[in-house]
Scaffold this active site. Sequence first.
Site, PDB file in Angstrom:
ATOM      1  CG  HIS A 204      -0.264   0.314   2.502  1.00 51.51           C
ATOM      2  ND1 HIS A 204       0.446  -0.623   3.199  1.00 51.51           N
ATOM      3  CD2 HIS A 204      -0.153   1.467   3.216  1.00 51.51           C
ATOM      4  CE1 HIS A 204       0.948  -0.080   4.295  1.00 51.51           C
ATOM      5  NE2 HIS A 204       0.607   1.198   4.328  1.00 51.51           N
TER       6      HIS A 204
HETATM    7  C1  UD1 Z   1      -2.280   5.363   5.827  1.00 49.53           C
HETATM    8  C2  UD1 Z   1      -1.031   5.894   6.530  1.00 49.53           C
HETATM    9  C3  UD1 Z   1       0.068   4.841   6.496  1.00 49.53           C
HETATM   10  C4  UD1 Z   1      -0.409   3.505   7.009  1.00 49.53           C
HETATM   11  C5  UD1 Z   1      -1.659   3.110   6.257  1.00 49.53           C
HETATM   12  C6  UD1 Z   1      -2.215   1.794   6.739  1.00 49.53           C
HETATM   13  C7  UD1 Z   1      -0.672   8.311   6.265  1.00 49.53           C
HETATM   14  C8  UD1 Z   1       0.128   9.345   5.585  1.00 49.53           C
HETATM   15  N1  UD1 Z   1      -0.486   7.040   5.826  1.00 49.53           N
HETATM   16  O1  UD1 Z   1      -1.948   5.180   4.456  1.00 49.53           O
HETATM   17  O2  UD1 Z   1       1.151   5.282   7.294  1.00 49.53           O
HETATM   18  O3  UD1 Z   1       0.601   2.547   6.832  1.00 49.53           O
HETATM   19  O4  UD1 Z   1      -2.646   4.132   6.415  1.00 49.53           O
HETATM   20  O5  UD1 Z   1      -3.318   1.393   6.009  1.00 49.53           O
HETATM   21  O6  UD1 Z   1      -1.439   8.605   7.155  1.00 49.53           O
HETATM   22  N2  UD1 Z   1      -9.343   4.550   1.424  1.00 49.53           N
HETATM   23  C9  UD1 Z   1     -10.579   3.969   1.330  1.00 49.53           C
HETATM   24  N3  UD1 Z   1     -11.214   3.609   2.489  1.00 49.53           N
HETATM   25  C10 UD1 Z   1     -10.681   3.804   3.706  1.00 49.53           C
HETATM   26  C11 UD1 Z   1      -9.414   4.393   3.784  1.00 49.53           C
HETATM   27  C12 UD1 Z   1      -8.745   4.757   2.643  1.00 49.53           C
HETATM   28  O7  UD1 Z   1     -11.094   3.776   0.240  1.00 49.53           O
HETATM   29  O8  UD1 Z   1     -11.324   3.458   4.722  1.00 49.53           O
HETATM   30  C13 UD1 Z   1      -8.613   4.884   0.170  1.00 49.53           C
HETATM   31  C14 UD1 Z   1      -8.865   6.299  -0.335  1.00 49.53           C
HETATM   32  O9  UD1 Z   1      -8.871   6.268  -1.712  1.00 49.53           O
HETATM   33  C15 UD1 Z   1      -7.636   7.047   0.159  1.00 49.53           C
HETATM   34  C16 UD1 Z   1      -6.551   5.983   0.063  1.00 49.53           C
HETATM   35  O10 UD1 Z   1      -7.217   4.764   0.396  1.00 49.53           O
HETATM   36  O11 UD1 Z   1      -7.371   8.189  -0.599  1.00 49.53           O
HETATM   37  C17 UD1 Z   1      -5.384   6.216   0.964  1.00 49.53           C
HETATM   38  O12 UD1 Z   1      -5.828   6.378   2.335  1.00 49.53           O
HETATM   39  P1  UD1 Z   1      -4.970   7.306   3.340  1.00 49.53           P
HETATM   40  O13 UD1 Z   1      -5.568   7.241   4.686  1.00 49.53           O
HETATM   41  O14 UD1 Z   1      -4.800   8.651   2.725  1.00 49.53           O
HETATM   42  O15 UD1 Z   1      -3.529   6.649   3.335  1.00 49.53           O
HETATM   43  P2  UD1 Z   1      -3.109   5.116   3.377  1.00 49.53           P
HETATM   44  O16 UD1 Z   1      -2.464   4.789   2.086  1.00 49.53           O
HETATM   45  O17 UD1 Z   1      -4.224   4.238   3.841  1.00 49.53           O
END
Ligand code: UD1
Length: 363
Positions: A204
């Site tokens: 991820h």
């Molecule tokens: C975040 C953390 C990372 C951690 C990871 C674990 C930051 C900068 N990064 O990364 O350190 O290792 O979580 O999972 O905080 N999305 C969904 N549903 C959800 C959550 C996310 O669809 O419930 C999708 C969205 O498109 C979003 C993308 O995932 O834009 C990324 O989510 P985000 O929370 O921005 O960062 P992670 O890559 O999950």
Amino acid sequence: MKFLAVVGARPNYMKVAPIMRACHNCRGIKPVLVHTGQHYQPNMSGDFFKDLELPNPDYYLGVGSASHAEQTARIMMAFEKVLSEVKPQVVIVVGDANSTLACSLVAAKTCVPIAHVEAGLRSFDRTMPEEINRVLTDHVSDYLFTTCEDANQNLLREGISKPIHFVGNTMIDSLLQWMPKIDASGILPRVGLSPGEYAVLTLHRPANVDTVEAFERIAANIRELARSVPIVFPVHPRTEPRIKDGTLNIDNVLLLPPLAYVDFMKLLKHCEFVITDSGGIQEETTYLQVPCLTLRSSTERPVTIRSGTNRLVQDVALLPQFVARIRQNGQVRSAVPDLWDGQAARRIVQVLARSLAGPVPPK
Ligand code: UD1
């Protein structure tokens, strides 16, 4: 005394759950739980609350996904209101997600003491958003709780003068606490896998999944590896767009939605090896003595390489060689790092309770 703990993204839940429990077990402490809503899908949030028996959050900020700036700002605005209402003696933040930094900044500016759990980890790679979050959170924190000696050294080298407490690893507290439930999980027969006869894949990190080119280099090696071992791949929402074109729709690669804690740990515990870019999985595999191949150019957790089962694979083309070495070496022998003994949360709450019962440390 009110201790306010923050969760937001998936790895936070395992780190905070034991702290909430330790607070409940300590007379005179009322724990308050805030969920920022950075992760919000049931399989990225609510399912973990059930598995870890976390109480429902007292406050849910519902910020959702957005750019780094917008997500951080939304969390800050919502958290500021909560903080002025709750007026806790301390804000406890864990790890390195945007929620961690956003809430720390708000607490720092309103002069509420901050406890950072998992302080001092450094990849020394400032292109990782998490590295920025780690450094800044540490520098505004009042209590720094570390998981390993490297972290203590990193903090001292950066001139941090606030108290550093080496307490162990709350993620391992959760693993030990829930081991009976993990052992009882029926995920293996449910997905048609046998112990020791499959590999686990998780991806991820932006560097690995945000561009088609980077992901395709990894996928090509995974397709090759799948000829010798079934690979189970619970797909993070960030990675979903990369697999939509069917690039991994092949025999022997089992694509699953994100799994909750207990089932995922069961997969981890019984696999032949793991390929990952996660931070927490490097630690969990070290504890479980499962070989771990980390697809990154650096790690903020070198202890998992030095004394654990982790190996950095800096070039994905080398993956077959690393797998061959695991197969040659057979049973892995690694040492569990000091104080990864299931008692970290109890130590953290003891330190805070003792310190905050007296005069609050100066800002
Ligand atoms: C975040 C953390 C990372 C951690 C990871 C674990 C930051 C900068 N990064 O990364 O350190 O290792 O979580 O999972 O905080 N999305 C969904 N549903 C959800 C959550 C996310 O669809 O419930 C999708 C969205 O498109 C979003 C993308 O995932 O834009 C990324 O989510 P985000 O929370 O921005 O960062 P992670 O890559 O999950």
